[in-house]
Design a protein around this motif. Structure first.
Motif, PDB file in Angstrom:
ATOM      1  N   LEU A   1       0.836  -1.203   0.000  1.00  0.00           N
ATOM      2  CA  LEU A   1       0.000   0.000   0.000  1.00  0.00           C
ATOM      3  C   LEU A   1       0.870   1.252   0.000  1.00  0.00           C
ATOM      4  CD1 LEU A   1      -2.737   1.390   0.264  1.00  0.00           C
ATOM      5  CD2 LEU A   1      -2.521   1.191   2.733  1.00  0.00           C
ATOM      6  N   TRP A   2       1.905   1.229   0.823  1.00  0.00           N
ATOM      7  CA  TRP A   2       2.758   2.417   0.936  1.00  0.00           C
ATOM      8  C   TRP A   2       3.569   2.632  -0.335  1.00  0.00           C
ATOM      9  CZ3 TRP A   2       1.906   5.927   4.482  1.00  0.00           C
ATOM     10  CH2 TRP A   2       1.155   5.553   5.603  1.00  0.00           C
ATOM     11  N   VAL A   3       4.014   1.529  -0.934  1.00  0.00           N
ATOM     12  CA  VAL A   3       4.742   1.651  -2.209  1.00  0.00           C
ATOM     13  C   VAL A   3       3.831   2.259  -3.277  1.00  0.00           C
ATOM     14  CG1 VAL A   3       5.854   0.362  -4.068  1.00  0.00           C
ATOM     15  CG2 VAL A   3       6.324  -0.235  -1.702  1.00  0.00           C
ATOM     16  N   THR A   4       2.564   1.791  -3.278  1.00  0.00           N
ATOM     17  CA  THR A   4       1.603   2.322  -4.254  1.00  0.00           C
ATOM     18  C   THR A   4       1.379   3.815  -4.035  1.00  0.00           C
ATOM     19  OG1 THR A   4       0.516   0.177  -4.199  1.00  0.00           O
ATOM     20  CG2 THR A   4      -0.685   1.971  -5.247  1.00  0.00           C
ATOM     21  N   ILE A   5       1.207   4.191  -2.772  1.00  0.00           N
ATOM     22  CA  ILE A   5       0.976   5.615  -2.486  1.00  0.00           C
ATOM     23  C   ILE A   5       2.187   6.440  -2.917  1.00  0.00           C
ATOM     24  CG2 ILE A   5       0.625   7.315  -0.639  1.00  0.00           C
ATOM     25  CD1 ILE A   5      -0.955   5.166   0.855  1.00  0.00           C
ATOM     26  N   LYS A   6       3.379   5.926  -2.606  1.00  0.00           N
ATOM     27  CA  LYS A   6       4.588   6.668  -2.980  1.00  0.00           C
ATOM     28  C   LYS A   6       4.683   6.816  -4.504  1.00  0.00           C
ATOM     29  CE  LYS A   6       9.643   6.413  -2.627  1.00  0.00           C
ATOM     30  NZ  LYS A   6      10.069   7.758  -2.277  1.00  0.00           N
ATOM     31  N   ARG A   7       4.319   5.736  -5.196  1.00  0.00           N
ATOM     32  CA  ARG A   7       4.391   5.790  -6.655  1.00  0.00           C
ATOM     33  C   ARG A   7       3.381   6.806  -7.206  1.00  0.00           C
ATOM     34  NH1 ARG A   7       4.174   0.540  -7.838  1.00  0.00           N
ATOM     35  NH2 ARG A   7       1.953   0.511  -8.191  1.00  0.00           N
ATOM     36  N   MET A   8       2.189   6.807  -6.607  1.00  0.00           N
ATOM     37  CA  MET A   8       1.139   7.714  -7.087  1.00  0.00           C
ATOM     38  C   MET A   8       1.368   9.146  -6.628  1.00  0.00           C
ATOM     39  SD  MET A   8      -0.986   6.442  -9.111  1.00  0.00           S
ATOM     40  CE  MET A   8       0.322   5.511  -9.832  1.00  0.00           C
ATOM     41  N   ALA A   9       2.362   9.354  -5.755  1.00  0.00           N
ATOM     42  CA  ALA A   9       2.620  10.698  -5.262  1.00  0.00           C
ATOM     43  C   ALA A   9       3.246  11.584  -6.321  1.00  0.00           C
ATOM     44  CB  ALA A   9       3.534  10.635  -4.042  1.00  0.00           C
ATOM     45  N   LYS A  10       3.837  10.943  -7.338  1.00  0.00           N
ATOM     46  CA  LYS A  10       4.477  11.746  -8.383  1.00  0.00           C
ATOM     47  C   LYS A  10       3.407  12.428  -9.237  1.00  0.00           C
ATOM     48  CE  LYS A  10       8.526   8.790  -8.781  1.00  0.00           C
ATOM     49  NZ  LYS A  10       8.009   7.421  -8.550  1.00  0.00           N
ATOM     50  N   PRO A  11       3.657  13.678  -9.634  1.00  0.00           N
ATOM     51  CA  PRO A  11       2.621  14.400 -10.405  1.00  0.00           C
ATOM     52  C   PRO A  11       2.418  13.834 -11.826  1.00  0.00           C
ATOM     53  CG  PRO A  11       4.588  15.741 -10.149  1.00  0.00           C
ATOM     54  CD  PRO A  11       4.789  14.546  -9.292  1.00  0.00           C
ATOM     55  N   PHE A  12       3.383  13.074 -12.331  1.00  0.00           N
ATOM     56  CA  PHE A  12       3.189  12.443 -13.638  1.00  0.00           C
ATOM     57  C   PHE A  12       3.452  10.955 -13.510  1.00  0.00           C
ATOM     58  CE2 PHE A  12       4.355  16.792 -14.570  1.00  0.00           C
ATOM     59  CZ  PHE A  12       3.291  17.157 -15.373  1.00  0.00           C
ATOM     60  N   THR A  13       2.731  10.176 -14.304  1.00  0.00           N
ATOM     61  CA  THR A  13       2.885   8.731 -14.187  1.00  0.00           C
ATOM     62  C   THR A  13       2.782   8.059 -15.544  1.00  0.00           C
ATOM     63  OG1 THR A  13       1.951   6.726 -13.269  1.00  0.00           O
ATOM     64  CG2 THR A  13       0.415   8.499 -13.705  1.00  0.00           C
ATOM     65  N   ALA A  14       3.463   6.940 -15.672  1.00  0.00           N
ATOM     66  CA  ALA A  14       3.335   6.135 -16.889  1.00  0.00           C
ATOM     67  C   ALA A  14       2.411   4.957 -16.637  1.00  0.00           C
ATOM     68  CB  ALA A  14       4.711   5.633 -17.325  1.00  0.00           C
ATOM     69  N   SER A  15       1.802   4.933 -15.436  1.00  0.00           N
ATOM     70  CA  SER A  15       1.061   3.724 -15.073  1.00  0.00           C
ATOM     71  C   SER A  15      -0.157   3.500 -15.968  1.00  0.00           C
ATOM     72  CB  SER A  15       0.645   3.786 -13.609  1.00  0.00           C
ATOM     73  OG  SER A  15      -0.389   4.722 -13.456  1.00  0.00           O
ATOM     74  N   GLN A  16      -0.755   4.602 -16.494  1.00  0.00           N
ATOM     75  CA  GLN A  16      -1.918   4.429 -17.382  1.00  0.00           C
ATOM     76  C   GLN A  16      -1.524   3.734 -18.680  1.00  0.00           C
ATOM     77  OE1 GLN A  16      -4.604   4.932 -16.076  1.00  0.00           O
ATOM     78  NE2 GLN A  16      -4.724   6.840 -14.913  1.00  0.00           N
ATOM     79  N   TYR A  17      -0.351   4.119 -19.194  1.00  0.00           N
ATOM     80  CA  TYR A  17       0.096   3.475 -20.433  1.00  0.00           C
ATOM     81  C   TYR A  17       0.453   2.020 -20.177  1.00  0.00           C
ATOM     82  CZ  TYR A  17      -0.122   7.592 -23.283  1.00  0.00           C
ATOM     83  OH  TYR A  17      -0.602   8.645 -23.997  1.00  0.00           O
ATOM     84  N   LEU A  18       1.039   1.757 -18.993  1.00  0.00           N
ATOM     85  CA  LEU A  18       1.333   0.365 -18.658  1.00  0.00           C
ATOM     86  C   LEU A  18       0.033  -0.433 -18.594  1.00  0.00           C
ATOM     87  CD1 LEU A  18       4.113   0.319 -15.939  1.00  0.00           C
ATOM     88  CD2 LEU A  18       4.269  -0.190 -18.368  1.00  0.00           C
ATOM     89  N   ALA A  19      -0.976   0.148 -17.919  1.00  0.00           N
ATOM     90  CA  ALA A  19      -2.259  -0.545 -17.807  1.00  0.00           C
ATOM     91  C   ALA A  19      -2.858  -0.789 -19.184  1.00  0.00           C
ATOM     92  CB  ALA A  19      -3.219   0.271 -16.950  1.00  0.00           C
ATOM     93  N   ALA A  20      -2.620   0.161 -20.098  1.00  0.00           N
ATOM     94  CA  ALA A  20      -3.196   0.042 -21.437  1.00  0.00           C
ATOM     95  C   ALA A  20      -2.546  -1.075 -22.240  1.00  0.00           C
ATOM     96  CB  ALA A  20      -3.071   1.365 -22.188  1.00  0.00           C
ATOM     97  N   VAL A  21      -1.369  -1.518 -21.837  1.00  0.00           N
ATOM     98  CA  VAL A  21      -0.773  -2.668 -22.536  1.00  0.00           C
ATOM     99  C   VAL A  21      -0.659  -3.867 -21.588  1.00  0.00           C
ATOM    100  CG1 VAL A  21       0.466  -1.359 -24.286  1.00  0.00           C
ATOM    101  CG2 VAL A  21       1.566  -1.788 -22.099  1.00  0.00           C
ATOM    102  N   ASP A  22      -1.586  -3.921 -20.633  1.00  0.00           N
ATOM    103  CA  ASP A  22      -1.687  -5.060 -19.712  1.00  0.00           C
ATOM    104  C   ASP A  22      -0.462  -5.242 -18.840  1.00  0.00           C
ATOM    105  OD1 ASP A  22      -4.190  -5.663 -20.505  1.00  0.00           O
ATOM    106  OD2 ASP A  22      -3.594  -7.180 -21.962  1.00  0.00           O
ATOM    107  N   MET A  23       0.173  -4.144 -18.449  1.00  0.00           N
ATOM    108  CA  MET A  23       1.315  -4.278 -17.549  1.00  0.00           C
ATOM    109  C   MET A  23       1.046  -3.467 -16.294  1.00  0.00           C
ATOM    110  SD  MET A  23       4.445  -4.025 -20.217  1.00  0.00           S
ATOM    111  CE  MET A  23       5.727  -4.645 -19.167  1.00  0.00           C
TER     112      MET A  23
END
Lengths: 422, 280
Positions: free
Chosen positions: A158-180
């Protein structure tokens, strides 16, 4: 003597009537004309930019933009900044979290934060909103208080996720879009098997588009050939049969296919009546991939016929006759003489149909059922139903890059100037 | 067509080919025509009833057309469609024509690239355009307004105008403009008296394309419109998704008739334009 004077005059710079350099005058005129031409294009350019391009750019920005946690949990973000991601963070991070939860609940932003984190780690939403309700009455040590409220607060993930989401920009949406996704150590890994979906959908979108392009080519080529070789008065009449679908509403054509293809529809009725199939053996031709392909082929066929026709029209019929009279049989002369000359038309038509079908939304949504859905339908789903706009934007971004690449290829191969409408 | 020396094989192929083409043309046209008789169905079915097949007069009725006329929602949608398409067409045609005039000048810099950008609204998948517009227009308060949809449709319609008008302008004799200037006409006068009559067919067919684009468009409407701005396609979309009734077929028939009329207009204009430009 006079020869020398003339030579000297030629050697000097050429002047315009008013005594300035002719070269400068010409340049000036050219520049003025360029400005006029550009000035004429400017209003439309500005209009298209503001109403169309800028909105798309904004949407693409949304696919990497990640303000929710950063803006609404400032203390936690600061407290986690130097956390190395090992074990669980110290007391000060828990204290910051409690303070942020109280604040976020007061400003009514807690729902958005919880939703955002829930997209990354399912199950977080209820934990966050639930804890936020109790946060006001919590007392130090906050670490124990939070873990007492919910065990999940003691989890490193949970804390790792929060820390990752704390950044104002993320590539996580693009990762999700290619099933990663990011795993607990921030490595990129494939999504769990049962949650993989978008790669399949992108693949299916390409497959359906390819199928539609091939079908259009197979059906369009003979018709274009017939139109190009018939005398004008007949071909004009037949051309109307090609153009009428082009001008008919997309929804009308989709409706027609529902009427024709459904299990109690006209085609099934016809087949039962003629005895090809039995009453029980009615075929499911719609609300699946087959329905999507048939309806899309019908809708996009004119876009194949028109470029093919305009290329075939320029091929002199005497070439075929020459091949025949030189001893080639009809098949050889068609394959070796006629067909190679139609390749530009095949390229233009296929590319155009492929580009248009790859982003299709309406037809798959209405007749596609479950197996005929394409990537656009999932973008619409995330826009309207799941409200995961970041993911919708990322899926759209990938689709857009694909389409623009094909469009670039089209403009190189065919040229946008040569696009024909009717 | 069939040469005298054709053997039996060629003759067979010749007729087979005709039959194949006939079937393909049937595939193109039949789906559009099939809705017309079905829209007169007296029963709420989507298929031909035995009565219809034996041409029993009782099996046919106008009830679905009456349905449209008595339904406020359909009438309202029709008005919306016309209003939105009208204004979108005006904007698209004006801006598109002016831009095409610039693009057709030999001095135009970066012609290919700019043309590519201006045509992109036709190429970019509608769902992406609509999603982008939804985010931006909602920020500036244009969602659920007529203005928002009109602007969106105008943007989607401009590529058609640019394409058709630039096509009319190829082979446009630039010396006509110089001649007019030479004879004392100023630029404005030259445009209205010399250029515009010549490019009029292109403008009108571009405008009709823009009109039909707006009139038929549903994705942007789905994202941008509120209940008040529902258009015919939006209404049909709802009808097909929720409960499909033969009223939809009656609407479809009316739309087919409109497209036939538009197509006829375009065809006449094309011929006139070819004649004016001396191509025929």
């Amino acid at each position: 003597m006079s020869d020398q004077v003339t030579a000297a005059a030629y050697a000097g710079p050429v002047l315009a009537a008013d005594g300035t350099l002719l070269k400068d005058r010409l340049n000036k005129t050219m520049r003025r004309r360029k400005l006029i031409a550009a000035g004429l294009v400017l209003p439309l350019g500005a209009f298209v930019f503001i109403t169309f391009m800028f909105p798309i750019i904004l949407m693409l920005y949304r696919s990497v933009d990640n303000p929710v946690v950063h803006d609404n949990m400032p203390q936690t973000v600061a407290a986690l900044e130097y956390w190395d991601g090992q074990g669980i963070p110290g007391e000060e991070a828990f204290a910051a979290m409690v303070a942020d939860l109280v604040q976020a609940r007061k400003s009514k932003e807690i729902g958005r934060v919880a939703t955002r984190l829930n997209f990354e780690m399912s199950g977080v939403r209820s934990v966050l909103t639930g804890t936020a309700r109790k946060a006001k009455n919590m007392k130090a040590p906050f670490k124990d208080a939070l873990i007492a409220a919910n065990d999940l607060w003691g989890e490193r993930e949970l804390w790792v996720t929060i820390k990752r989401m704390a950044k104002p920009f993320t590539a996580s949406q693009y990762l999700a879009a290619v099933d990663m996704r990011f795993d607990i150590d921030n490595n990129m890994v494939m999504q769990d098997e049962d949650r993989q979906i978008y790669v399949t959908i992108f693949g299916r979108t390409l497959w359906i588009s390819l199928l539609v392009s091939v079908m259009c080519l197979l059906l369009g080529y003979p018709v274009a050939y017939l139109l190009a070789t018939l005398p004008l008065k007949y071909s004009n009449l037949l051309m109307i049969m090609v153009l009428l679908p082009f001008w008919t509403s997309l929804l009308v054509r989709t409706t027609s296919w529902i009427v024709l293809l459904q299990t109690n529809g006209v085609i099934n009725d016809l087949m039962v009546w003629t005895g090809i199939i039995s009453e029980e053996g009615r075929i499911q031709m719609i609300y699946n991939q087959m329905g999507t392909v048939i309806a899309m082929t019908h809708i996009l066929l004119p876009f194949m016929v028109l470029p093919l026709y305009s290329v075939m029209k320029t091929i002199p019929p005497s070439y075929m006759r020459a091949a025949l009279s030189l001893g080639a049989n009809p098949v050889t002369s068609f394959v070796r003489v006629y067909a190679p000359q139609t390749v530009p038309g095949i390229g233009a038509g296929s590319l155009l149909v492929f580009i248009l079908s790859i982003g299709y939304y309406i037809t798959p949504a209405l007749v596609g059922g479950r197996t005929g859905q394409m990537i656009s339908n999932f973008i619409a789903f995330h826009m309207q139903k799941s409200l995961n706009w970041g993911l919708a934007a990322a899926l759209g971004g990938i689709l857009l890059v694909g389409v623009l690449f094909l469009y670039w290829a089209y403009s190189k191969i065919v040229g946008v100037d040569n696009m024909k409408l009717g | 067509m069939l040469p005298i020396y054709a053997g039996p094989l060629e003759t067979t192929w010749y007729y087979t080919f005709r039959v194949i083409c006939g079937l393909i043309l049937l595939f193109l046209i039949a789906p559009i025509l099939v809705v017309i008789p079905l829209s007169f169905n007296a029963e709420p079915y989507f298929s031909f009833t035995p009565g219809m097949l034996s041409f029993d007069a009782d099996a046919f009725s106008m009830r679905w057309y009456e349905d449209i006329i008595n339904n406020k929602q359909w009438i309202h949608s029709a008005k919306n469609s016309v209003i939105i398409a009208f204004f979108a067409t005006i904007i698209a045609t004006t801006l598109g024509t002016v831009a095409a005039l610039g693009l057709s000048r030999p001095e135009m810099p970066y012609r290919g690239a700019i043309m590519g950008l201006l045509i992109s609204p036709m190429i970019v998948p509608l769902i992406i355009s609509a999603a982008g517009m939804y985010f931006f227009y909602s920020e500036v308060g244009l969602t659920q307004t007529y203005a928002g949809i009109i602007l969106a449709h105008a943007a989607l319609g401009t590529p058609f105008v640019v394409i058709t008008v630039t096509a009319t302008l190829t082979g446009f004799d630039q010396s006509l403009i110089r001649a007019a200037n030479n004879l004392g006409a100023n630029d404005t006068y030259t445009f209205f008296k010399v250029t515009m009559p010549l490019i009029m067919p292109g403008m009108i067919s571009g405008g009709l394309f823009a009109f039909i684009t707006s009139f038929d468009e549903v994705v942007a409407v789905l994202f941008l419109s509120g209940f008040e701005q529902r258009t015919i396609p939006r209404q049909m979309w709802a009808g097909i998704r929720e409960q499909i009734s033969p009223t939809i077929l009656a609407v479809a028939t009316i739309l087919v008739i409109i497209s036939v009329m538009l197509l006829a207009t375009i065809e006449l204009l094309r011929r006139r334009s070819d004649r004016l430009r001396g191509l025929v």
